[in-house]
Design a protein around this motif. Structure first.
Motif, PDB file in Angstrom:
ATOM      1  N   ARG A  92      78.044  62.801 -20.527  1.00  0.00           N
ATOM      2  CA  ARG A  92      78.508  62.943 -21.908  1.00  0.00           C
ATOM      3  C   ARG A  92      79.855  63.671 -22.014  1.00  0.00           C
ATOM      4  O   ARG A  92      80.412  63.769 -23.098  1.00  0.00           O
ATOM      5  N   ARG A  93      80.379  64.164 -20.900  1.00  0.00           N
ATOM      6  CA  ARG A  93      81.672  64.827 -20.945  1.00  0.00           C
ATOM      7  C   ARG A  93      82.789  63.794 -21.099  1.00  0.00           C
ATOM      8  O   ARG A  93      82.636  62.623 -20.743  1.00  0.00           O
ATOM      9  N   ASP A  94      83.934  64.239 -21.633  1.00  0.00           N
ATOM     10  CA  ASP A  94      84.998  63.305 -21.982  1.00  0.00           C
ATOM     11  C   ASP A  94      85.889  62.914 -20.813  1.00  0.00           C
ATOM     12  O   ASP A  94      86.489  61.853 -20.802  1.00  0.00           O
ATOM     13  N   GLY A  95      86.056  63.781 -19.816  1.00  0.00           N
ATOM     14  CA  GLY A  95      86.912  63.450 -18.691  1.00  0.00           C
ATOM     15  C   GLY A  95      88.377  63.676 -19.014  1.00  0.00           C
ATOM     16  O   GLY A  95      88.705  64.260 -20.053  1.00  0.00           O
ATOM     17  N   PRO A  96      89.296  63.259 -18.143  1.00  0.00           N
ATOM     18  CA  PRO A  96      89.073  62.441 -16.947  1.00  0.00           C
ATOM     19  C   PRO A  96      88.373  63.199 -15.813  1.00  0.00           C
ATOM     20  O   PRO A  96      88.201  64.404 -15.899  1.00  0.00           O
ATOM     21  N   PHE A  97      88.000  62.434 -14.773  1.00  0.00           N
ATOM     22  CA  PHE A  97      87.148  62.959 -13.719  1.00  0.00           C
ATOM     23  C   PHE A  97      87.710  62.652 -12.331  1.00  0.00           C
ATOM     24  O   PHE A  97      88.348  61.617 -12.113  1.00  0.00           O
ATOM     25  N   ALA A  98      87.404  63.541 -11.410  1.00  0.00           N
ATOM     26  CA  ALA A  98      87.602  63.276  -9.981  1.00  0.00           C
ATOM     27  C   ALA A  98      86.239  62.993  -9.368  1.00  0.00           C
ATOM     28  O   ALA A  98      85.274  63.729  -9.616  1.00  0.00           O
ATOM     29  N   THR A  99      86.150  61.926  -8.586  1.00  0.00           N
ATOM     30  CA  THR A  99      84.931  61.619  -7.830  1.00  0.00           C
ATOM     31  C   THR A  99      85.314  61.557  -6.357  1.00  0.00           C
ATOM     32  O   THR A  99      86.220  60.806  -5.973  1.00  0.00           O
ATOM     33  N   VAL A 100      84.639  62.358  -5.554  1.00  0.00           N
ATOM     34  CA  VAL A 100      84.976  62.467  -4.138  1.00  0.00           C
ATOM     35  C   VAL A 100      83.696  62.380  -3.317  1.00  0.00           C
ATOM     36  O   VAL A 100      82.691  63.022  -3.654  1.00  0.00           O
ATOM     37  N   SER A 101      83.721  61.592  -2.243  1.00  0.00           N
ATOM     38  CA  SER A 101      82.590  61.570  -1.317  1.00  0.00           C
ATOM     39  C   SER A 101      83.116  61.430   0.092  1.00  0.00           C
ATOM     40  O   SER A 101      84.196  60.879   0.322  1.00  0.00           O
ATOM     41  N   SER A 102      82.359  61.942   1.026  1.00  0.00           N
ATOM     42  CA  SER A 102      82.741  61.817   2.433  1.00  0.00           C
ATOM     43  C   SER A 102      81.517  61.992   3.305  1.00  0.00           C
ATOM     44  O   SER A 102      80.524  62.611   2.897  1.00  0.00           O
ATOM     45  N   GLY A 103      81.569  61.437   4.499  1.00  0.00           N
ATOM     46  CA  GLY A 103      80.519  61.639   5.474  1.00  0.00           C
ATOM     47  C   GLY A 103      80.690  62.967   6.185  1.00  0.00           C
ATOM     48  O   GLY A 103      81.745  63.609   6.113  1.00  0.00           O
ATOM     49  N   SER A 104      79.656  63.383   6.855  1.00  0.00           N
ATOM     50  CA  SER A 104      79.690  64.684   7.528  1.00  0.00           C
ATOM     51  C   SER A 104      80.705  64.729   8.659  1.00  0.00           C
ATOM     52  O   SER A 104      81.138  65.800   9.067  1.00  0.00           O
ATOM     53  N   ARG A 105      81.084  63.559   9.171  1.00  0.00           N
ATOM     54  CA  ARG A 105      82.018  63.517  10.306  1.00  0.00           C
ATOM     55  C   ARG A 105      83.431  63.118   9.874  1.00  0.00           C
ATOM     56  O   ARG A 105      84.267  62.769  10.707  1.00  0.00           O
ATOM     57  N   SER A 106      83.714  63.148   8.573  1.00  0.00           N
ATOM     58  CA  SER A 106      85.039  62.761   8.074  1.00  0.00           C
ATOM     59  C   SER A 106      85.976  63.960   8.144  1.00  0.00           C
ATOM     60  O   SER A 106      86.137  64.713   7.183  1.00  0.00           O
ATOM     61  N   ARG A 107      86.588  64.155   9.305  1.00  0.00           N
ATOM     62  CA  ARG A 107      87.476  65.290   9.495  1.00  0.00           C
ATOM     63  C   ARG A 107      88.775  65.094   8.698  1.00  0.00           C
ATOM     64  O   ARG A 107      89.317  64.002   8.629  1.00  0.00           O
ATOM     65  N   GLY A 108      89.248  66.174   8.127  1.00  0.00           N
ATOM     66  CA  GLY A 108      90.497  66.121   7.391  1.00  0.00           C
ATOM     67  C   GLY A 108      90.386  65.479   6.030  1.00  0.00           C
ATOM     68  O   GLY A 108      91.398  65.272   5.351  1.00  0.00           O
TER      69      GLY A 108
END
Length: 337
Positions: free
Chosen positions: A11-27
């Motif tokens: 229900r929030r207006d944003g804008p938004f950052a969405t970030v995902s990564s695996g456990s082995r994603s270095r850097g």
């Protein structure tokens, strides 16, 4: 999947950052920050995302993690049940809730009960009991109460087989309907029990998914007008607040399909921008269709089922089981666009 845990975020207006990564994603922290900065994210968002990615991963995040943030800070930071398809760092007018629900296990209300020959191993805490009838009744009363108080969708019975069977037979109809037995002796390592419980929850989700897909194909359900198919019908049902369960095929997120939503009203989602323009309403978009549908469903109080079965893909990549119209003032009662 129930979406109550996403409603405040949605229900929030944003804008938004969405970030995902695996456990082995270095850097990935540096790459994510750079990608968000290039897309126009403000410094407050970059700092919040950077701090979250630099901190220890959430409990259970051995496979990876996903987070959503806005200019107020991090709104969601959760472990993923499987490695994400790939590193993701997006800045835009809506959170990528399709990526979130694809990667994160649904918080599932459940009760885990372990019983042995003496009954002293019953979990959660309850009065000790013998294996006599009175002891079984007392253990059953505790299990029934826990299921009722938590609204559990799953009651996992572990421990000695004969005691499990006696307890299950004595349960109320409500508790027995959600009970499953796991062949896990008391006193074994907690990691093995955790894996057994996860397997039980995965089987429950699979059963619920198949039940929904079967209902979509049911001729009676269709003849009663309880099924919407395709983006046009599903968005209309979301605007009317009549979606009980949204079905999204994972291919929809990869198809490039887009929709529009009314500003500050994510449930007013439409395929054609002109629908909102003719109504004199400000529009946001184009938006990724899959995430926009999931966001609207969360605000409407609907559940969502994801499927990647090519043999059961709904036309247009999405469908919905419909319930009665939402009452005025009830969550999901969105004005028609």
């Amino acid at each position: 999947m129930r979406l109550e845990w996403l409603r405040d975020l949605a229900r929030r207006d944003g804008p938004f950052a969405t970030v995902s990564s695996g456990s082995r994603s270095r850097g990935h922290a540096d790459r994510a920050r750079s990608a968000l900065a290039w897309a126009g994210a403000p410094a407050a968002v970059l700092d919040a995302v950077g701090a979250a990615l630099a901190a220890p991963r959430p409990c259970g995040g051995d496979e990876g993690h996903v987070l959503v943030a806005d200019d107020s800070g991090v709104l969601l930071h959760a472990p993923t049940s499987t490695p994400p398809d790939g590193p993701l760092a997006l800045w835009g007018p809506q959170p990528d809730l399709m990526a979130v629900i694809s990667a994160v296990r649904e918080p599932l209300p459940m009760v885990v009960a372990g019983v042995d020959e003496t009954g002293a191993g019953f979990l959660p805490p309850g009065p000790s009991a013998s294996t006599e009838d009175g002891g079984t009744v007392r253990r059953r009363a505790v299990a029934d109460e826990c299921v009722a108080l938590t609204g559990a969708r799953l009651l996992v019975l572990t421990g000695e087989p004969a005691s499990r069977a006696r307890l299950r037979a004595a349960l109320s109809m409500r508790a027995r309907a959600v009970a499953v037995e796991v062949d896990q002796p008391l006193g074994t390592d907690t990691e093995a029990l955790h894996r057994s419980v996860e397997d039980a929850t995965d089987r429950l989700r699979d059963r619920e998914r198949v039940t929904v897909l079967d209902r979509l194909d049911d001729p009676v359900t269709r003849s009663e007008g309880r099924v919407a198919t395709g983006l046009a019908e599903v968005t209309a049902a979301l605007r009317a607040g009549v979606v009980d369960t949204l079905v999204v095929h994972r291919a929809l997120a990869l198809s490039g399909s887009t929709v529009w939503a009314a500003a500050k009203e994510p449930t007013a989602v439409v395929v054609d921008h002109d629908v909102l323009a003719r109504a004199g309403r400000d529009a946001i978009g184009p938006l990724g269709a899959a995430s926009a549908l999931v966001r609207a469903a969360a605000l409407c109080g609907a559940s969502v089922v994801l499927t990647d079965d090519p043999g059961r893909a709904p036309a247009g990549g999405t469908a919905a089981l419909l319930g009665p119209p939402a009452r005025p003032g009830q969550t999901g009662a969105a004005p028609s666009a």
